[in-house]
Design a protein around this motif. Structure first.
Motif, PDB file in Angstrom:
ATOM      1  N   ARG A 129      -2.856   9.009   9.608  1.00 51.45           N
ATOM      2  CA  ARG A 129      -3.775   7.934   9.224  1.00 51.45           C
ATOM      3  C   ARG A 129      -3.815   7.832   7.706  1.00 51.45           C
ATOM      4  NH1 ARG A 129      -6.880   5.860  13.137  1.00 51.45           N
ATOM      5  NH2 ARG A 129      -6.927   6.915  15.142  1.00 51.45           N
ATOM      6  N   ILE A 130      -3.525   6.652   7.218  1.00 50.24           N
ATOM      7  CA  ILE A 130      -3.407   6.464   5.778  1.00 50.24           C
ATOM      8  C   ILE A 130      -4.109   5.169   5.384  1.00 50.24           C
ATOM      9  CG2 ILE A 130      -1.763   5.939   3.929  1.00 50.24           C
ATOM     10  CD1 ILE A 130       0.217   7.783   5.307  1.00 50.24           C
ATOM     11  N   ASP A 131      -4.919   5.238   4.333  1.00 54.16           N
ATOM     12  CA  ASP A 131      -5.441   4.010   3.747  1.00 54.16           C
ATOM     13  C   ASP A 131      -5.724   4.244   2.279  1.00 54.16           C
ATOM     14  OD1 ASP A 131      -6.103   1.394   3.618  1.00 54.16           O
ATOM     15  OD2 ASP A 131      -8.133   1.614   4.401  1.00 54.16           O
ATOM     16  N   GLY A 132      -5.343   3.297   1.473  1.00 51.42           N
ATOM     17  CA  GLY A 132      -5.498   3.394   0.034  1.00 51.42           C
ATOM     18  C   GLY A 132      -4.238   2.903  -0.643  1.00 51.42           C
ATOM     19  N   PRO A 133      -4.331   2.517  -1.912  1.00 52.93           N
ATOM     20  CA  PRO A 133      -3.170   1.967  -2.623  1.00 52.93           C
ATOM     21  C   PRO A 133      -2.427   2.977  -3.473  1.00 52.93           C
ATOM     22  CG  PRO A 133      -5.141   1.566  -3.899  1.00 52.93           C
ATOM     23  CD  PRO A 133      -5.575   2.384  -2.688  1.00 52.93           C
ATOM     24  N   SER A 134      -2.779   4.264  -3.378  1.00 51.12           N
ATOM     25  CA  SER A 134      -2.298   5.210  -4.382  1.00 51.12           C
ATOM     26  C   SER A 134      -0.842   5.602  -4.222  1.00 51.12           C
ATOM     27  CB  SER A 134      -3.171   6.472  -4.395  1.00 51.12           C
ATOM     28  OG  SER A 134      -3.071   7.172  -3.180  1.00 51.12           O
ATOM     29  N   ALA A 135      -0.174   5.115  -3.186  1.00 54.52           N
ATOM     30  CA  ALA A 135       1.275   5.312  -3.104  1.00 54.52           C
ATOM     31  C   ALA A 135       2.026   4.100  -3.605  1.00 54.52           C
ATOM     32  CB  ALA A 135       1.683   5.614  -1.677  1.00 54.52           C
ATOM     33  N   GLY A 136       1.309   3.124  -4.169  1.00 47.15           N
ATOM     34  CA  GLY A 136       1.954   1.883  -4.587  1.00 47.15           C
ATOM     35  C   GLY A 136       3.079   2.089  -5.576  1.00 47.15           C
ATOM     36  N   ALA A 137       2.875   2.956  -6.571  1.00 42.96           N
ATOM     37  CA  ALA A 137       3.909   3.178  -7.577  1.00 42.96           C
ATOM     38  C   ALA A 137       5.118   3.883  -6.975  1.00 42.96           C
ATOM     39  CB  ALA A 137       3.339   3.987  -8.740  1.00 42.96           C
ATOM     40  N   LEU A 138       4.876   4.916  -6.161  1.00 46.70           N
ATOM     41  CA  LEU A 138       5.998   5.629  -5.549  1.00 46.70           C
ATOM     42  C   LEU A 138       6.766   4.717  -4.601  1.00 46.70           C
ATOM     43  CD1 LEU A 138       7.465   8.425  -5.107  1.00 46.70           C
ATOM     44  CD2 LEU A 138       6.190   8.465  -2.981  1.00 46.70           C
ATOM     45  N   THR A 139       6.029   3.918  -3.816  1.00 48.52           N
ATOM     46  CA  THR A 139       6.689   2.995  -2.897  1.00 48.52           C
ATOM     47  C   THR A 139       7.563   2.015  -3.667  1.00 48.52           C
ATOM     48  OG1 THR A 139       4.817   3.176  -1.365  1.00 48.52           O
ATOM     49  CG2 THR A 139       6.312   1.328  -1.054  1.00 48.52           C
ATOM     50  N   THR A 140       7.064   1.530  -4.793  1.00 55.27           N
ATOM     51  CA  THR A 140       7.853   0.636  -5.640  1.00 55.27           C
ATOM     52  C   THR A 140       9.130   1.321  -6.097  1.00 55.27           C
ATOM     53  OG1 THR A 140       5.832  -0.442  -6.431  1.00 55.27           O
ATOM     54  CG2 THR A 140       7.828  -0.753  -7.748  1.00 55.27           C
ATOM     55  N   ILE A 141       9.014   2.566  -6.532  1.00 53.65           N
ATOM     56  CA  ILE A 141      10.194   3.296  -7.000  1.00 53.65           C
ATOM     57  C   ILE A 141      11.139   3.579  -5.838  1.00 53.65           C
ATOM     58  CG2 ILE A 141      10.929   5.546  -7.909  1.00 53.65           C
ATOM     59  CD1 ILE A 141       8.588   5.303  -9.886  1.00 53.65           C
ATOM     60  N   GLY A 142      10.581   3.812  -4.649  1.00 50.97           N
ATOM     61  CA  GLY A 142      11.439   3.976  -3.480  1.00 50.97           C
ATOM     62  C   GLY A 142      12.286   2.737  -3.221  1.00 50.97           C
ATOM     63  N   ILE A 143      11.665   1.550  -3.319  1.00 51.63           N
ATOM     64  CA  ILE A 143      12.406   0.299  -3.119  1.00 51.63           C
ATOM     65  C   ILE A 143      13.432   0.097  -4.232  1.00 51.63           C
ATOM     66  CG2 ILE A 143      12.191  -2.212  -2.972  1.00 51.63           C
ATOM     67  CD1 ILE A 143       9.325  -1.706  -1.858  1.00 51.63           C
ATOM     68  N   LEU A 144      13.030   0.380  -5.478  1.00 54.47           N
ATOM     69  CA  LEU A 144      13.966   0.263  -6.598  1.00 54.47           C
ATOM     70  C   LEU A 144      15.163   1.194  -6.409  1.00 54.47           C
ATOM     71  CD1 LEU A 144      11.408   0.154  -9.559  1.00 54.47           C
ATOM     72  CD2 LEU A 144      12.837  -1.747  -8.773  1.00 54.47           C
ATOM     73  N   SER A 145      14.901   2.394  -5.891  1.00 57.92           N
ATOM     74  CA  SER A 145      15.997   3.349  -5.688  1.00 57.92           C
ATOM     75  C   SER A 145      16.974   2.842  -4.622  1.00 57.92           C
ATOM     76  CB  SER A 145      15.450   4.731  -5.309  1.00 57.92           C
ATOM     77  OG  SER A 145      14.978   4.763  -3.973  1.00 57.92           O
ATOM     78  N   LEU A 146      16.456   2.130  -3.615  1.00 56.10           N
ATOM     79  CA  LEU A 146      17.336   1.532  -2.616  1.00 56.10           C
ATOM     80  C   LEU A 146      18.193   0.442  -3.248  1.00 56.10           C
ATOM     81  CD1 LEU A 146      14.974   1.151   0.499  1.00 56.10           C
ATOM     82  CD2 LEU A 146      16.735   2.877   0.108  1.00 56.10           C
ATOM     83  N   TYR A 147      17.587  -0.327  -4.124  1.00 50.89           N
ATOM     84  CA  TYR A 147      18.311  -1.439  -4.750  1.00 50.89           C
ATOM     85  C   TYR A 147      19.429  -0.915  -5.649  1.00 50.89           C
ATOM     86  CZ  TYR A 147      19.193  -5.830  -7.170  1.00 50.89           C
ATOM     87  OH  TYR A 147      19.793  -6.950  -7.680  1.00 50.89           O
ATOM     88  N   TYR A 148      19.125   0.107  -6.450  1.00 46.41           N
ATOM     89  CA  TYR A 148      20.111   0.608  -7.409  1.00 46.41           C
ATOM     90  C   TYR A 148      20.969   1.744  -6.857  1.00 46.41           C
ATOM     91  CZ  TYR A 148      17.817  -2.233 -10.957  1.00 46.41           C
ATOM     92  OH  TYR A 148      17.317  -3.286 -11.679  1.00 46.41           O
TER      93      TYR A 148
END
Length: 651
Positions: A129-148
């Protein structure tokens, strides 16, 4: 252009409520955070992505404990050619609105910072169970890592929200998260938002999380943005925006700005004269508003002398809108003193005429045929500001109707209470008409300036849909992460607290009412050729505004008992947001210029943001909103021009 919440004029407007007695006498909360953090890449991905999946270890805090959970991100072709996001959970209602919105926001930011395609499908799978925005930066970097195509180190992670231009926002529960990493035992590096090394734990005790980490063999590193964080997590540099010069305004547009600024200052002067003709007691009740409008006018004239005609126009528009609203509102207040509630009814009778002005302007926009990106910039900006005008008009009209109904039911026994209730909606009503005039002016300034043609293959519907859904996701996060918990803490319903916050923050009123009004606007527009530009206008304005609302009320703002922003949790984060905002906006404008388009409205907003960033904390949040909107608009135009990856490619 709306008089932004927390701006000097908005604060002056609110201060007048306390002065209604003169007229009568004359006759930051946090919800539980969860998420953030570490990875291995998959094989080749879709549509320009170098990899297709990654697994992140995310940090969470719950009460006085913390731990590590798992998030898996994958990307592939979209079945219908439209960007989509799928949230998978292993618990019933396991993923809350804040986390869903954070996932959307991560996709939005990663897309803005790369020019990634808009015809892919993302899947986010969460354990627990997860709620909150505090993984937003890591999730962004995860997507960026997929792109690059870069792998995230499996012994490093981070916690922090993500903001539209790539800054990392503050979060709660860091001591618990760091302790959770120590207890888990496999992670050696934790990145945290800059300025949050010394933070309170769940019991309210101040903790140096750097020292806490060292005690358990974990290095804690502060980062300000994704450009700081990415190499620490992947070992590779993220393509960083170049230090472009401030966007320039060509001579023809310079003249347009100058003429429009002069016209706005003339409007301000007329409104000031009208206000000066009111009863002196009524003028006294206006408090500091006239002085604040005068300050806008003075800054406009100073910027004209400095040859910053774009910023001068924006400041002059604020002066005109505020002074017109003040003169009209307090003329109504004077009428209330002499004729009672009939003055409210008279204003409501004029609402149909005001709405007619709005629809007439929409009709004008619908017949315009944009050919270049400069035309698109004018059209999108005009639609965005026109929708703001309509939204504010709807909010004010509904509030005035409730007052009129109360008057009809003899519900007011205290004249001072009537004035208190009526003042804010009256000012919002008149600001709406000022914003419509501004929308017309920016349309005239921005269009027909030549430049790069709109790309023939640009999927305008996909661009519009992406930014609209991103805006709506941010609003959902604001509702669940700010409105709901604070309302509960005050023993109020969401509606009651949202109304109270809307009275002190124009942006809250605009964002909420926009959600209610967009369907009727879409129905009116139909499926005409300019409907995508209208949706882009709604999307870019509300995406930038809602993201800054979260930054202000959830991440970094400190409120007083009257819900006014009086400080920030982290000056470092605030400064980083301002600096990166300026850089990103200049970079976005520079790319457009290099491709043959002079983004004159973006340049004007850049100039005005440069003024606002030197003000107090509320002005600084206003500057962040201006930078965010200008940057997002620059990226929309890059997609429409077919060069969305220009300037953001890896070396």
């Amino acid at each position: 252009m709306i008089v932004r919440s927390g701006s000097r004029a908005a604060r002056g407007i609110l201060a007048t409520v306390a002065l209604t007695a003169v007229l009568a006498a004359s006759g930051c909360t946090f919800i539980s955070d969860a998420i953030v953090d570490s990875a291995t890449g998959g094989g080749g991905g879709a549509g320009g992505f170098a990899a297709s999946e990654t697994e992140l270890q995310v940090l969470y805090a719950a009460g006085d404990t913390g731990g590590v959970a798992t998030q898996r991100i994958s990307v592939g072709p979209s079945d219908d050619g439209e960007l989509s996001i799928d949230i998978s959970e292993d618990e019933v209602s396991g993923v809350g609105d804040m986390t869903q919105a954070a996932s959307w926001n991560a996709v939005s930011v990663a897309t803005l910072l790369t020019g990634a395609p808009l015809d892919v499908s993302y899947r986010f799978a969460f354990d627990g169970r997860i709620d909150g925005p505090s993984a937003g930066a890591l999730t962004t970097i995860g997507i960026l890592s997929l792109y690059y195509g870069d792998d995230i180190a499996d012994d490093a992670t981070m916690t922090g929200t993500i903001n539209p231009m790539g800054t990392v926002g503050t979060v709660g529960g860091i001591p618990e998260k760091v302790q959770g990493v120590i207890d888990e035992g496999t992670i050696s590096t934790v990145l945290i938002p800059a300025g949050q090394r010394n933070v309170p734990d769940a019991a309210g005790n101040l903790v140096d999380v750097g020292s806490l980490g060292r005690s358990g063999g974990v290095e804690v590193v502060e980062v300000a943005d994704v450009y700081d964080a990415y190499p620490l997590l992947t070992g590779e540099e993220l393509p960083r925006p170049a230090d472009d010069a401030a966007p320039a305004i060509p001579d023809a547009a310079y003249t347009k700005f100058q003429s429009a600024g002069d016209a706005m200052l003339a409007t301000y002067d007329r409104a000031l004269a009208e206000f000066a003709a009111l009863d002196p007691v009524v003028q006294q009740a206006a408090g500091t508003i006239p002085a604040e409008a005068a300050a806008y006018a003075d800054r406009a004239r100073q910027l004209q002398v400095q040859a910053l005609q774009g910023g001068a126009f924006f400041e002059a528009s604020q002066a005109a809108a505020v002074m017109q609203a003040t003169a009209s509102t307090f003329r109504t207040v004077q009428d209330l003193l002499t004729s009672g509630g009939n003055a409210i009814g008279a204003r409501l009778d004029g609402a149909a005429s005001a709405e007619g002005e709005f629809t007439a302007f929409l009709d004008q926009l619908s017949t315009y045929e944009p050919e270049t990106l400069a035309d698109a910039e004018a059209l999108v900006t005009a639609y965005g500001n026109a929708f703001d005008a309509y939204t504010l008009l709807q909010y004010a009209t509904a509030s005035l109707q409730r007052i009129a109904d109360t008057i009809a039911a003899a519900g007011y026994t205290d004249f001072e209470q009537l004035l208190t209730d009526a003042l804010t909606p009256l000012i919002y009503y008149d600001l709406a008409r000022g914003n419509l005039a501004f929308a017309q002016a920016v349309f005239d300034i921005g269009r027909d300036n030549g430049g790069t043609p709109i790309a023939e293959g640009a999927d305008l519907d996909a661009i519009a849909s992406f930014f609209r859904r991103a805006a709506d996701a941010d609003w959902a996060a604001f509702e669940s992460g700010v409105i709901q918990p604070i309302a509960e803490s005050r023993g109020e319903s969401n509606d009651v607290f949202r109304t109270a916050l809307s009275a002190v923050d124009t942006d809250v009123a605009l964002s909420y009412t926009a959600q209610q009004s967009v369907a009727s606007i879409e129905q009116y527009l139909g499926e005409g050729s300019n409907a995508p530009y209208a949706a882009m206008g709604y999307g870019y304005v509300n995406y930038a505004r809602n993201a800054v609302l979260i930054e202000k009320y959830y991440n970094n703002g400190v409120l007083d008992d009257n819900l006014q922003v009086v400080g920030v949790s982290s000056e470092t984060i605030l400064t980083s947001a301002l600096d990166l905002g300026r850089t990103q906006t200049a970079r976005g404008a520079g790319i457009l210029t290099a491709e043959g388009t002079s983004p004159v409205l973006i340049a004007g907003a850049y100039e005005q943001a440069g003024v606002a960033r030197e003000g107090d904390v509320a002005d600084k949040f206003q500057a962040i909103a201006q930078y965010s909107g200008a940057f997002v608009l620059s990226r929309i135009l890059a997609y429409a021009g077919g060069f969305e990856r220009s300037g953001y490619a890896a070396d």
